[in-house]
Design a protein around this motif. Structure first.
Motif, PDB file in Angstrom:
ATOM      1  N   GLU A  17       0.798  -1.229   0.000  1.00 26.36           N
ATOM      2  CA  GLU A  17       0.000   0.000   0.000  1.00 26.36           C
ATOM      3  C   GLU A  17       0.835   1.286   0.000  1.00 26.36           C
ATOM      4  O   GLU A  17       0.505   2.247  -0.675  1.00 26.36           O
ATOM      5  N   GLU A  18       1.942   1.277   0.770  1.00 26.34           N
ATOM      6  CA  GLU A  18       2.729   2.520   0.871  1.00 26.34           C
ATOM      7  C   GLU A  18       3.367   2.904  -0.467  1.00 26.34           C
ATOM      8  O   GLU A  18       3.819   4.041  -0.636  1.00 26.34           O
ATOM      9  N   LEU A  19       3.380   1.970  -1.423  1.00 25.31           N
ATOM     10  CA  LEU A  19       3.982   2.280  -2.729  1.00 25.31           C
ATOM     11  C   LEU A  19       2.982   2.931  -3.689  1.00 25.31           C
ATOM     12  O   LEU A  19       3.379   3.468  -4.725  1.00 25.31           O
ATOM     13  N   PHE A  20       1.679   2.865  -3.364  1.00 22.19           N
ATOM     14  CA  PHE A  20       0.644   3.310  -4.316  1.00 22.19           C
ATOM     15  C   PHE A  20       0.865   4.735  -4.845  1.00 22.19           C
ATOM     16  O   PHE A  20       0.784   4.958  -6.046  1.00 22.19           O
ATOM     17  N   LEU A  54      -0.121  -8.802  -9.608  1.00 23.51           N
ATOM     18  CA  LEU A  54      -1.094  -8.529 -10.676  1.00 23.51           C
ATOM     19  C   LEU A  54      -2.391  -7.972 -10.084  1.00 23.51           C
ATOM     20  O   LEU A  54      -2.962  -7.006 -10.575  1.00 23.51           O
ATOM     21  N   ASN A  55      -2.832  -8.587  -8.966  1.00 22.48           N
ATOM     22  CA  ASN A  55      -4.079  -8.127  -8.320  1.00 22.48           C
ATOM     23  C   ASN A  55      -3.910  -6.740  -7.706  1.00 22.48           C
ATOM     24  O   ASN A  55      -4.819  -5.917  -7.730  1.00 22.48           O
ATOM     25  N   THR A  56      -2.717  -6.484  -7.144  1.00 23.24           N
ATOM     26  CA  THR A  56      -2.490  -5.220  -6.433  1.00 23.24           C
ATOM     27  C   THR A  56      -2.331  -4.046  -7.398  1.00 23.24           C
ATOM     28  O   THR A  56      -2.902  -2.979  -7.194  1.00 23.24           O
ATOM     29  N   PHE A  57      -1.535  -4.238  -8.442  1.00 26.16           N
ATOM     30  CA  PHE A  57      -1.158  -3.106  -9.303  1.00 26.16           C
ATOM     31  C   PHE A  57      -1.817  -3.102 -10.680  1.00 26.16           C
ATOM     32  O   PHE A  57      -1.662  -2.138 -11.422  1.00 26.16           O
ATOM     33  N   GLY A  58      -2.532  -4.192 -10.996  1.00 25.54           N
ATOM     34  CA  GLY A  58      -3.102  -4.333 -12.336  1.00 25.54           C
ATOM     35  C   GLY A  58      -3.902  -3.131 -12.813  1.00 25.54           C
ATOM     36  O   GLY A  58      -3.796  -2.704 -13.967  1.00 25.54           O
ATOM     37  N   ALA A  59      -4.676  -2.528 -11.904  1.00 26.52           N
ATOM     38  CA  ALA A  59      -5.546  -1.415 -12.311  1.00 26.52           C
ATOM     39  C   ALA A  59      -4.817  -0.064 -12.297  1.00 26.52           C
ATOM     40  O   ALA A  59      -5.340   0.940 -12.759  1.00 26.52           O
ATOM     41  N   LYS A 114       5.208   3.826 -15.213  1.00 29.29           N
ATOM     42  CA  LYS A 114       4.418   3.749 -16.453  1.00 29.29           C
ATOM     43  C   LYS A 114       4.107   2.305 -16.839  1.00 29.29           C
ATOM     44  O   LYS A 114       3.133   2.029 -17.530  1.00 29.29           O
ATOM     45  N   ALA A 115       4.961   1.364 -16.396  1.00 29.20           N
ATOM     46  CA  ALA A 115       4.732  -0.049 -16.714  1.00 29.20           C
ATOM     47  C   ALA A 115       5.384  -0.904 -15.642  1.00 29.20           C
ATOM     48  O   ALA A 115       6.394  -0.506 -15.043  1.00 29.20           O
ATOM     49  N   ILE A 116       4.790  -2.081 -15.407  1.00 26.60           N
ATOM     50  CA  ILE A 116       5.325  -2.997 -14.402  1.00 26.60           C
ATOM     51  C   ILE A 116       5.626  -4.335 -15.064  1.00 26.60           C
ATOM     52  O   ILE A 116       4.800  -4.875 -15.810  1.00 26.60           O
ATOM     53  N   ILE A 117       6.827  -4.856 -14.777  1.00 27.06           N
ATOM     54  CA  ILE A 117       7.207  -6.184 -15.252  1.00 27.06           C
ATOM     55  C   ILE A 117       7.376  -7.066 -14.012  1.00 27.06           C
ATOM     56  O   ILE A 117       8.227  -6.802 -13.157  1.00 27.06           O
ATOM     57  N   CYS A 118       6.516  -8.084 -13.894  1.00 21.78           N
ATOM     58  CA  CYS A 118       6.585  -8.993 -12.745  1.00 21.78           C
ATOM     59  C   CYS A 118       7.599 -10.091 -13.049  1.00 21.78           C
ATOM     60  O   CYS A 118       7.521 -10.736 -14.088  1.00 21.78           O
ATOM     61  N   LEU A 119       8.535 -10.289 -12.131  1.00 15.54           N
ATOM     62  CA  LEU A 119       9.579 -11.292 -12.324  1.00 15.54           C
ATOM     63  C   LEU A 119       9.578 -12.238 -11.129  1.00 15.54           C
ATOM     64  O   LEU A 119      10.231 -11.993 -10.120  1.00 15.54           O
ATOM     65  N   GLY A 120       8.782 -13.288 -11.233  1.00 16.73           N
ATOM     66  CA  GLY A 120       8.715 -14.224 -10.119  1.00 16.73           C
ATOM     67  C   GLY A 120       7.994 -15.483 -10.554  1.00 16.73           C
ATOM     68  O   GLY A 120       7.395 -15.540 -11.621  1.00 16.73           O
ATOM     69  N   VAL A 121       8.053 -16.502  -9.715  1.00 19.03           N
ATOM     70  CA  VAL A 121       7.347 -17.746 -10.015  1.00 19.03           C
ATOM     71  C   VAL A 121       5.847 -17.533  -9.813  1.00 19.03           C
ATOM     72  O   VAL A 121       5.019 -18.023 -10.567  1.00 19.03           O
ATOM     73  N   ASP A 122       5.499 -16.772  -8.759  1.00 20.18           N
ATOM     74  CA  ASP A 122       4.079 -16.524  -8.473  1.00 20.18           C
ATOM     75  C   ASP A 122       3.844 -15.014  -8.410  1.00 20.18           C
ATOM     76  O   ASP A 122       4.232 -14.355  -7.450  1.00 20.18           O
ATOM     77  N   ASN A 123       3.198 -14.478  -9.441  1.00 18.48           N
ATOM     78  CA  ASN A 123       3.003 -13.023  -9.530  1.00 18.48           C
ATOM     79  C   ASN A 123       1.576 -12.582  -9.236  1.00 18.48           C
ATOM     80  O   ASN A 123       1.236 -11.419  -9.427  1.00 18.48           O
ATOM     81  N   GLU A 124       0.756 -13.512  -8.769  1.00 18.39           N
ATOM     82  CA  GLU A 124      -0.680 -13.230  -8.652  1.00 18.39           C
ATOM     83  C   GLU A 124      -0.972 -12.011  -7.776  1.00 18.39           C
ATOM     84  O   GLU A 124      -1.762 -11.142  -8.129  1.00 18.39           O
ATOM     85  N   LYS A 125      -0.271 -11.931  -6.638  1.00 22.34           N
ATOM     86  CA  LYS A 125      -0.525 -10.822  -5.711  1.00 22.34           C
ATOM     87  C   LYS A 125      -0.162  -9.476  -6.353  1.00 22.34           C
ATOM     88  O   LYS A 125      -0.886  -8.491  -6.210  1.00 22.34           O
TER      89      LYS A 125
END
Length: 445
Positions: free
Chosen positions: A359-362, A383-388, A370-381
């Motif tokens: 939250e403190e990063l919002f 994607l859900n947090t920053f997707g919008a 401008k864009a996020i690249i997720c680099l991990g085995v499990d990126n679900e959290k």
């Protein structure tokens, strides 16, 4: 008299260093590692005729110890650790064991973030005028340095895991930089357990010892109100004036100790960012206590180049700056990284989530990313947090792919920032490996 037997769990830097020191001090030594001991460490053990095993623990050989030194990476919940405790065998950390064999003045530095930078900077200032080693969570093992060189002073970077196994360890000067939720998986997911662990750095202090801490950190100041320590307190702050301690007066850092005020300009600090002013304050306060000349402190602050994998500027390609902040293994470290970005940023994030709250990063993500690249085995959290929040969010599982994707997304004047906010163990050996792979991938673009 029969020899004391020390069993060392973990055949890495701290384990092998402790084994060498213990052998030199007349202990019977046995090193046991559940994983594979690296070849270079095996050679050292064999050369020094120290008994060892890897890829398994022989329980009987462990439980006949008088004392056990465990690697900070082994959690207290491990079944073998429980057995050792049930048998009443004391468990210590390398820092605790080694400190019994030196009369050096010890500066211990801990905190959730900034400890490597602050320890390295403190060492850099002190070595201009003093005989001083740098150890702990960084560089060559403390135990081995005591055996080989025994410096008159040591700067130790100390993690909470290392503090968990101390009994009598007492640094003359303790530095507590900040406390933010980290490693909660090792502390029953209770923040107060982790805070208590950090404060152990001062638990054996008397009035003759010093605790330098961030007075702007509410977690620290609240804890001190409820759990006072015996140390002489030297707070530092960038928001308020200190009667005794270090504070900021416009562009000047003022160190006020024993009616002696030293003014240092902060305009030419080599390291950028608010958090680095704090790191410089902590290091300068230590240096002043150890009687380093004012001019030496000032010159060192202006020439210190920082730490690898911490906001390290790698290359500029097509007017895009690539920045390696692989050492950001928690949210608070990434907070400082994003705060210091002064251009639209493509952010590479992800890894092993240690119960992160993003939250403190919002505000920074909304303003700068401008864009996020997720680099991990499990990126679900992620994607859900920053997707919008951003127009583009993509998943990758290889560093080379993440960097190629960043290259496509970044435009002239942008930054590409690797600041993972997570541990690295899902895809990499450690954060250094992750940072090196990032730098290699950037150079191969």
């Amino acid at each position: 008299m029969t020899k004391q037997r020390i069993v060392i769990l973990g055949g890495g830097e701290s384990g092998v260093g402790t084994a060498l020191l213990a052998k030199a001090k007349g202990y019977e030594v046995f090193v046991s590692d559940k994983g594979k001991i690296k070849e270079n460490y095996k050679k050292v053990l064999i050369h020094n005729e120290i008994e060892w095993e890897d890829e398994a623990h022989t329980v009987a050989k462990v439980l006949n110890a008088n004392i056990v030194m465990k690697s900070p990476g082994i959690p207290d919940t491990a079944p073998l650790i429980k057995q050792i405790r049930d048998n009443g065998i004391p468990i210590v950390s390398e820092i605790e064991f080694a400190s019994n064999f030196t009369k050096a003045t010890i500066v211990g530095i801990t905190g959730s973030n900034g400890k490597t930078t602050t320890a390295t900077l403190t060492h850099y200032i002190l070595k201009q005028e003093l005989n001083v080693g740098l150890a702990g969570n960084i560089g060559d093992s403390f135990a081995k340095q005591i055996l080989d060189k025994d410096f008159e002073n040591y700067v130790l970077e100390i993690s909470s895991f290392q503090l968990d196994d101390i009994k009598t360890f007492k640094p003359k000067i303790a530095v507590l930089l900040n406390v933010t939720p980290d490693h909660l998986d090792r502390y029953d997911y209770k923040f107060e357990n982790y805070i208590a662990s950090k404060f152990r750095i001062a638990e054996n202090h008397t009035k003759e010892d010093y605790l330098i801490y961030d007075a702007d950190d509410e977690v620290i100041t609240e804890w001190l109100k409820k759990h006072p320590v015996q140390s002489t307190l030297l707070p530092f702050s960038i928001t308020k004036k200190m009667e005794k301690g270090t504070y900021l007066d416009e562009e000047n850092m003022i160190i006020a100790i024993d009616n002696n005020h030293i003014h240092m300009p902060t305009t030419n600090l080599a390291l950028e960012g608010k958090h680095n002013i704090k790191n410089a304050m902590a290091a300068s306060t230590v240096a002043h206590l150890l009687k380093i000349r004012k001019q030496t402190i000032r010159e060192s602050l202006e020439s210190f180049q920082g730490v690898e994998h911490r906001l390290e500027q790698v290359l500029k390609i097509n007017k895009v700056q690539y920045i390696n902040d692989s050492k950001a293994t928690n949210v608070n470290a990434t907070y400082f990284a994003l705060e210091s970005m002064d251009a639209p940023t493509v952010w590479i994030v992800g890894g092993v989530d240690k119960g992160n709250n993003y939250e403190e990063l919002f505000p920074f993500v909304n303003e700068k990313v401008k864009a996020i690249i997720c680099l991990g085995v499990d990126n679900e959290k992620l994607l859900n947090t920053f997707g919008a929040m951003v127009d583009t969010i993509v998943e990758t599982e290889r560093m080379s792919d993440a960097v190629k994707m960043a290259y496509k997304l970044a435009e002239s004047g942008d930054n590409v920032l690797l600041s993972p906010a997570c541990a690295s163990f899902d895809l990499f050996e450690n954060y250094e490996d992750r940072g090196r792979q990032f730098k290699d991938a950037v150079r191969n673009l």
